[in-house]
Write an enzyme that holds these catalytic residues in place. Sequence first.
Site, mmCIF file in Angstrom:
data_model
loop_
_atom_site.group_PDB
_atom_site.id
_atom_site.type_symbol
_atom_site.label_atom_id
_atom_site.label_comp_id
_atom_site.label_asym_id
_atom_site.label_seq_id
_atom_site.Cartn_x
_atom_site.Cartn_y
_atom_site.Cartn_z
ATOM 1 C CB THR A 140 1.592 18.043 4.448
ATOM 2 O OG1 THR A 140 2.719 18.232 3.594
ATOM 3 C CG2 THR A 140 1.537 16.592 4.905
ATOM 4 C CD GLU A 371 10.047 21.663 0.909
ATOM 5 O OE1 GLU A 371 9.599 21.596 -0.252
ATOM 6 O OE2 GLU A 371 9.670 22.507 1.734
#
Length: 392
Positions: A140, A371
């Site tokens: 990320t 996730e």
Amino acid sequence: MARHTPIAPLRLFDTDHLIGEDDRAIRDAVRHFVDNKIKPEVGQWFEDGALPVRELAQQLGELGVLGMHLEGYGCAGTSATAYGLACMELEAGDSGIRSLVSVQGSLAMFAIWKHGSEEQKQQWLPRMAAGEAIGCFGLTEPDFGSNPAGMRTRARRDGDDWVLTGTKMWITNGSVADVAVVWAQTDDRIRGFVVPTDTPGFSAPEIKKKLSLRASVTSELVLDEVRLPASAMLPGAAGLSGPLSCLNEARYGIIFGSLGAARDCLETTISYAQEREIFDRSLASYQLTQAKLADMALELGKGMLLALHLGRLKDEARLHSNQVSLGKLNNVRESIAIARECRTILGAAGITLEYPVLRHANNLESVLTYEGTSEVHQLVIGQALTGEAAFR
Ligand SMILES: Cc1cc2nc3c(=O)[nH]c(=O)nc-3n(C[C@H](O)[C@H](O)[C@H](O)COP(=O)(O)OP(=O)(O)OC[C@H]3O[C@@H](n4cnc5c(N)ncnc54)[C@H](O)[C@@H]3O)c2cc1C
């Protein structure tokens, strides 16, 4: 009024009947660890916003849960179902502890185990399985969460070396890690790199002021011209399928893990309601309370049946990523609903750290987001059902 012996929610479903003896023994060992080492301490860790990661990693290594479903290199090689059950017990302690184990085993170790060179595996996996080396997984970025394909972190060639520049965000275990698996754009698709965290140019400032997953270390990763040898690239991963294969492993653990948090909330709440007297009767004896408890037990049990079904599919190497999305979406969504409903039954007591309920609910806010957010999993399932991708 007739009184009966109360039955724990999952006993009502007799889900143990669906779990083999070996897997149950592993589950029980992890439960024992969590009851003795985690539950007595975790409220304070959460309040302090500090986790003794290194000490815990060693204990978790001794317990054998780090990379437990991987084969070789010091890993236990258990069934996927046993791994799921271990995640459930760890998350009954706290989602932060399960996150530590998920990131170590399913993200960092799995990336090296699945996509790494033999040299990378030998160098890192045995120490990571033992909890002597801690890993993190940097996918990320500040501007790219649900859409990691847009990442700006770049790895360019300079002679034989790679030079990495960019910023990763929200990285679990980042500032305590010995090794970071970092994903970056290259001239030849997205690639993964094994980055020892003492490499010049690498830093990992911790993210503070969190209201969720406070018993977990979350960091930024800053890569400022980090120079690595050619051998640092994971040879087996090219394109986004590399990191997605790892996320799939971690998401699988969450299908079980989230239910651990929900189970802990529900069990806590049932005993609280039995003890708490309101209008001269126990709170548990009111129909409104029982309706809430019945609905929550039903969702917990249904989630467990789904988890065990998906575990079995994974053990048979038949689990599709679409099915992982079904499990993650349902079980996290229902677990957070259970945690919030339990909080109502505890009344004011439910807002403190004396009880685990709001801690679990707050943690599950992160679990809902990381996730793959719930919306992303809805889009995955929508695509499977219609054949139409609606991501952009
Ligand atoms: C505590 C914590 C730990 C984490 N640990 C890690 C880690 O170890 N490694 C790592 O790489 N990452 C980690 N993450 C990051 C996590 O994976 C991202 O936060 C997640 O992918 C969502 O990205 P985002 O926060 O940028 O939200 P965004 O992508 O900005 O999404 C914002 C909202 O938009 C919605 N949305 C997105 N796309 C669509 C669409 N097409 N249609 C409609 N709605 C949409 C989302 O569902 C969400 O509701 C962690 C996050 C947290 C909170």
